[in-house]
Every structure is written in C-alpha cells, then in structure tokens.
Write a protein that holds these residues in place. Structure first.
Motif, PDB file in Angstrom:
ATOM      1  N   SER A   3      37.473 -38.927  88.195  1.00 46.49           N
ATOM      2  CA  SER A   3      37.429 -40.239  88.844  1.00 46.49           C
ATOM      3  C   SER A   3      36.006 -40.770  88.908  1.00 46.49           C
ATOM      4  CB  SER A   3      37.956 -40.153  90.281  1.00 46.49           C
ATOM      5  OG  SER A   3      39.304 -39.812  90.295  1.00 46.49           O
ATOM      6  N   LYS A   4      35.921 -42.056  89.097  1.00 45.29           N
ATOM      7  CA  LYS A   4      34.650 -42.737  89.333  1.00 45.29           C
ATOM      8  C   LYS A   4      34.621 -43.025  90.837  1.00 45.29           C
ATOM      9  CE  LYS A   4      32.003 -46.336  87.060  1.00 45.29           C
ATOM     10  NZ  LYS A   4      32.064 -47.428  86.086  1.00 45.29           N
ATOM     11  N   ALA A   5      33.995 -42.142  91.602  1.00 43.88           N
ATOM     12  CA  ALA A   5      33.997 -42.228  93.062  1.00 43.88           C
ATOM     13  C   ALA A   5      33.258 -43.469  93.544  1.00 43.88           C
ATOM     14  CB  ALA A   5      33.354 -40.985  93.654  1.00 43.88           C
ATOM     15  N   GLU A   6      33.662 -43.945  94.729  1.00 46.18           N
ATOM     16  CA  GLU A   6      32.997 -45.084  95.360  1.00 46.18           C
ATOM     17  C   GLU A   6      32.868 -44.809  96.853  1.00 46.18           C
ATOM     18  OE1 GLU A   6      31.654 -47.537  93.787  1.00 46.18           O
ATOM     19  OE2 GLU A   6      32.559 -47.193  91.830  1.00 46.18           O
ATOM     20  N   ILE A   7      31.787 -45.298  97.435  1.00 51.32           N
ATOM     21  CA  ILE A   7      31.668 -45.300  98.891  1.00 51.32           C
ATOM     22  C   ILE A   7      32.468 -46.512  99.333  1.00 51.32           C
ATOM     23  CG2 ILE A   7      30.111 -45.580 100.859  1.00 51.32           C
ATOM     24  CD1 ILE A   7      27.882 -44.436  98.943  1.00 51.32           C
ATOM     25  N   ASN A   8      33.456 -46.306 100.197  1.00 49.78           N
ATOM     26  CA  ASN A   8      34.295 -47.430 100.610  1.00 49.78           C
ATOM     27  C   ASN A   8      34.449 -47.442 102.129  1.00 49.78           C
ATOM     28  OD1 ASN A   8      36.214 -49.361 101.139  1.00 49.78           O
ATOM     29  ND2 ASN A   8      37.500 -48.831  99.402  1.00 49.78           N
ATOM     30  N   ASN A   9      33.548 -48.159 102.765  1.00 47.87           N
ATOM     31  CA  ASN A   9      33.611 -48.348 104.214  1.00 47.87           C
ATOM     32  C   ASN A   9      34.034 -49.780 104.519  1.00 47.87           C
ATOM     33  OD1 ASN A   9      32.652 -45.709 104.700  1.00 47.87           O
ATOM     34  ND2 ASN A   9      30.551 -46.387 104.411  1.00 47.87           N
ATOM     35  N   ASN A  10      34.859 -50.372 103.663  1.00 51.52           N
ATOM     36  CA  ASN A  10      35.257 -51.775 103.814  1.00 51.52           C
ATOM     37  C   ASN A  10      35.999 -52.059 105.119  1.00 51.52           C
ATOM     38  OD1 ASN A  10      34.057 -52.426 101.412  1.00 51.52           O
ATOM     39  ND2 ASN A  10      35.955 -52.372 100.226  1.00 51.52           N
ATOM     40  N   LYS A  11      36.627 -51.057 105.687  1.00 53.66           N
ATOM     41  CA  LYS A  11      37.340 -51.277 106.954  1.00 53.66           C
ATOM     42  C   LYS A  11      36.367 -51.522 108.110  1.00 53.66           C
ATOM     43  CE  LYS A  11      41.411 -48.556 105.660  1.00 53.66           C
ATOM     44  NZ  LYS A  11      41.045 -47.848 104.445  1.00 53.66           N
ATOM     45  N   ASP A  12      35.053 -51.302 107.855  1.00 47.95           N
ATOM     46  CA  ASP A  12      34.036 -51.577 108.882  1.00 47.95           C
ATOM     47  C   ASP A  12      34.077 -53.043 109.307  1.00 47.95           C
ATOM     48  OD1 ASP A  12      33.243 -48.962 108.467  1.00 47.95           O
ATOM     49  OD2 ASP A  12      31.171 -49.452 107.924  1.00 47.95           O
ATOM     50  N   ARG A  13      34.576 -53.907 108.412  1.00 50.06           N
ATOM     51  CA  ARG A  13      34.662 -55.342 108.734  1.00 50.06           C
ATOM     52  C   ARG A  13      35.673 -55.611 109.840  1.00 50.06           C
ATOM     53  NH1 ARG A  13      35.815 -57.499 103.010  1.00 50.06           N
ATOM     54  NH2 ARG A  13      35.777 -55.335 102.415  1.00 50.06           N
ATOM     55  N   LYS A  14      36.674 -54.734 109.955  1.00 50.14           N
ATOM     56  CA  LYS A  14      37.726 -54.953 110.948  1.00 50.14           C
ATOM     57  C   LYS A  14      37.718 -53.928 112.077  1.00 50.14           C
ATOM     58  CE  LYS A  14      40.788 -57.295 107.759  1.00 50.14           C
ATOM     59  NZ  LYS A  14      42.073 -57.318 107.105  1.00 50.14           N
ATOM     60  N   CYS A  15      37.156 -52.759 111.817  1.00 49.13           N
ATOM     61  CA  CYS A  15      37.118 -51.692 112.819  1.00 49.13           C
ATOM     62  C   CYS A  15      35.677 -51.231 113.010  1.00 49.13           C
ATOM     63  CB  CYS A  15      37.948 -50.492 112.358  1.00 49.13           C
ATOM     64  SG  CYS A  15      39.701 -50.797 112.217  1.00 49.13           S
ATOM     65  N   ARG A  16      35.400 -50.779 114.201  1.00 44.39           N
ATOM     66  CA  ARG A  16      34.060 -50.274 114.502  1.00 44.39           C
ATOM     67  C   ARG A  16      34.016 -48.785 114.182  1.00 44.39           C
ATOM     68  NH1 ARG A  16      31.123 -51.235 120.132  1.00 44.39           N
ATOM     69  NH2 ARG A  16      29.040 -51.258 119.235  1.00 44.39           N
ATOM     70  N   PRO A  17      33.123 -48.379 113.265  1.00 47.39           N
ATOM     71  CA  PRO A  17      33.043 -46.947 112.949  1.00 47.39           C
ATOM     72  C   PRO A  17      32.439 -46.153 114.102  1.00 47.39           C
ATOM     73  CG  PRO A  17      31.400 -48.177 111.684  1.00 47.39           C
ATOM     74  CD  PRO A  17      32.206 -49.187 112.459  1.00 47.39           C
ATOM     75  N   ARG A  18      32.885 -44.927 114.224  1.00 44.83           N
ATOM     76  CA  ARG A  18      32.295 -44.012 115.191  1.00 44.83           C
ATOM     77  C   ARG A  18      30.887 -43.639 114.695  1.00 44.83           C
ATOM     78  NH1 ARG A  18      37.110 -39.509 115.949  1.00 44.83           N
ATOM     79  NH2 ARG A  18      38.766 -40.962 116.445  1.00 44.83           N
ATOM     80  N   PRO A  19      30.065 -43.083 115.553  1.00 44.06           N
ATOM     81  CA  PRO A  19      28.771 -42.557 115.072  1.00 44.06           C
ATOM     82  C   PRO A  19      29.021 -41.463 114.024  1.00 44.06           C
ATOM     83  CG  PRO A  19      28.808 -42.676 117.477  1.00 44.06           C
ATOM     84  CD  PRO A  19      30.209 -42.960 117.004  1.00 44.06           C
ATOM     85  N   ALA A  20      28.116 -41.341 113.069  1.00 44.93           N
ATOM     86  CA  ALA A  20      28.287 -40.409 111.938  1.00 44.93           C
ATOM     87  C   ALA A  20      28.604 -38.984 112.393  1.00 44.93           C
ATOM     88  CB  ALA A  20      27.047 -40.422 111.050  1.00 44.93           C
ATOM     89  N   HIS A  21      27.899 -38.481 113.405  1.00 47.53           N
ATOM     90  CA  HIS A  21      28.134 -37.091 113.832  1.00 47.53           C
ATOM     91  C   HIS A  21      29.557 -36.924 114.390  1.00 47.53           C
ATOM     92  CE1 HIS A  21      26.981 -38.749 117.773  1.00 47.53           C
ATOM     93  NE2 HIS A  21      27.633 -37.731 118.304  1.00 47.53           N
ATOM     94  N   GLU A  22      30.118 -37.971 115.022  1.00 49.06           N
ATOM     95  CA  GLU A  22      31.495 -37.904 115.534  1.00 49.06           C
ATOM     96  C   GLU A  22      32.508 -37.936 114.390  1.00 49.06           C
ATOM     97  OE1 GLU A  22      32.512 -40.656 118.679  1.00 49.06           O
ATOM     98  OE2 GLU A  22      30.606 -40.281 119.712  1.00 49.06           O
TER      99      GLU A  22
END
Length: 182
Positions: A87-106
């Motif tokens: 596969s051709k991997a991708e970083i996909n944090n697109n849901k950040d537009r609608k949801c608030r991400p937790r802190p990275a360590h969490e």
C-alpha cells in the motif's frame, strides 16, 4: 504493484508521522487503518490469520459479521512495514475537522490498552472505528457509513421499483376489467 514501488513514499510518510496520527493503508476497495506509535510501530485491528489486512478477506467472515460481532479480530502492535505491505500509506487525521483529537500520549495509551482479542463487525466495529476511537474517543468509520448509505439507497430503489411495478400492474388490471365489461 510491489512494496518497492511505494517504499520512498512510505519512508516520507514515516518521517512526517507523529505519535497519535492515524495511518490509512488503501487496499483497493477498502482501506486499513492504524494508530502510529512512533519508531515505525503501529497498533491496529486486524482479523486472525491476517484476515483482511492484505485484502484476503475470507468470505465466511464477511458473511458472518454483518449485524453480529465475532471474535476473529485482534488488536496488534506491529512494525509499520509488516502492515503497509504494497500500500501507499497516508497520514489521515481528516476527522480532526469534526472531532477534537485527544493529546498524543492519550491516543497512544488508548491504543496500547486495547491490544489483544476484540470483537469485530465490518459495519460497527472495524479497524477504522478502532483507530478513530483511539484518537477521538468516538467510534466512527466513513467507509462503513458510506457502505450503509449505499445499502439504504439500494434498498429504497428496490422498494420504489416494487411500488412502481405494483402501480403499473394495478393499471393493467383496471384496463383489462374495463375491456371485459364493455
């Protein structure tokens, strides 16, 4: 395509990825998802015997999971290269537009706590649901939502087709009765 074809791209993704990022691995008609831990490691939900991770989904699993959870899936901690395959991997944090991400360590902590057997359902608890839950605390799969939408549209079309057929059949019957009585 071979894994070598995408190696430079995937190395670039790894240099940009941060702990807690969601990685998407397009597999043709679906994508596999994982949570990036750092140091070229991911945590992901995959079927036993590698079922689903490389597109080799066993049909008996596909047809037994709809609407029913089964315990043929495992949350695993693995090296990125074991999961990416060709596969051709991708970083996909697109849901950040609608949801608030937790802190990275969490996010990382949540993913690591889930390692082991877990129930699986292609529509309600798949690898994308798992990754999204780790990052946002919300089970959310756009793939599953799209599939459900298309199933509902298909079902509605079948119902409308049936109603139209009944309507035309009713018209024909009325026409025949008029002809007989005349």
């Amino acid at each position: 395509m071979t894994a070598k074809t995408h190696e430079a791209h995937n190395r670039s993704v790894l240099t940009r990825a941060k702990a807690g990022d969601l990685l998407e691995f397009p597999r043709g008609w679906y994508s596999h998802w994982a949570v990036y831990l750092g140091n070229e490691e991911v945590v992901h939900l995959a079927g036993d015997e590698n079922d689903g991770i490389n597109g080799n989904i066993k049909t008996q699993h596909v047809f037994t999971i709809c609407g029913k959870t089964f315990n043929k899936a495992v949350v695993k901690r693995e090296n990125f290269w074991e999961v990416v395959l060709d596969s051709k991997a991708e970083i996909n944090n697109n849901k950040d537009r609608k949801c608030r991400p937790r802190p990275a360590h969490e996010i990382v902590e949540e993913a690591l706590m889930k390692i082991g057997k877990i129930g699986y359902n292609v529509l309600w608890n798949n690898c994308e649901h798992f990754a999204a839950y780790c990052r946002y605390g919300v089970n959310w799969s756009e793939q599953a939502n799209t599939a459900l939408t298309w199933m509902m549209v298909g079902g509605a079309m079948v119902m409308v087709g049936g109603l139209i057929k009944e309507w035309f059949n009713g018209k024909e019957e009325k026409k025949e009765k008029k002809t007989e009585s005349a």
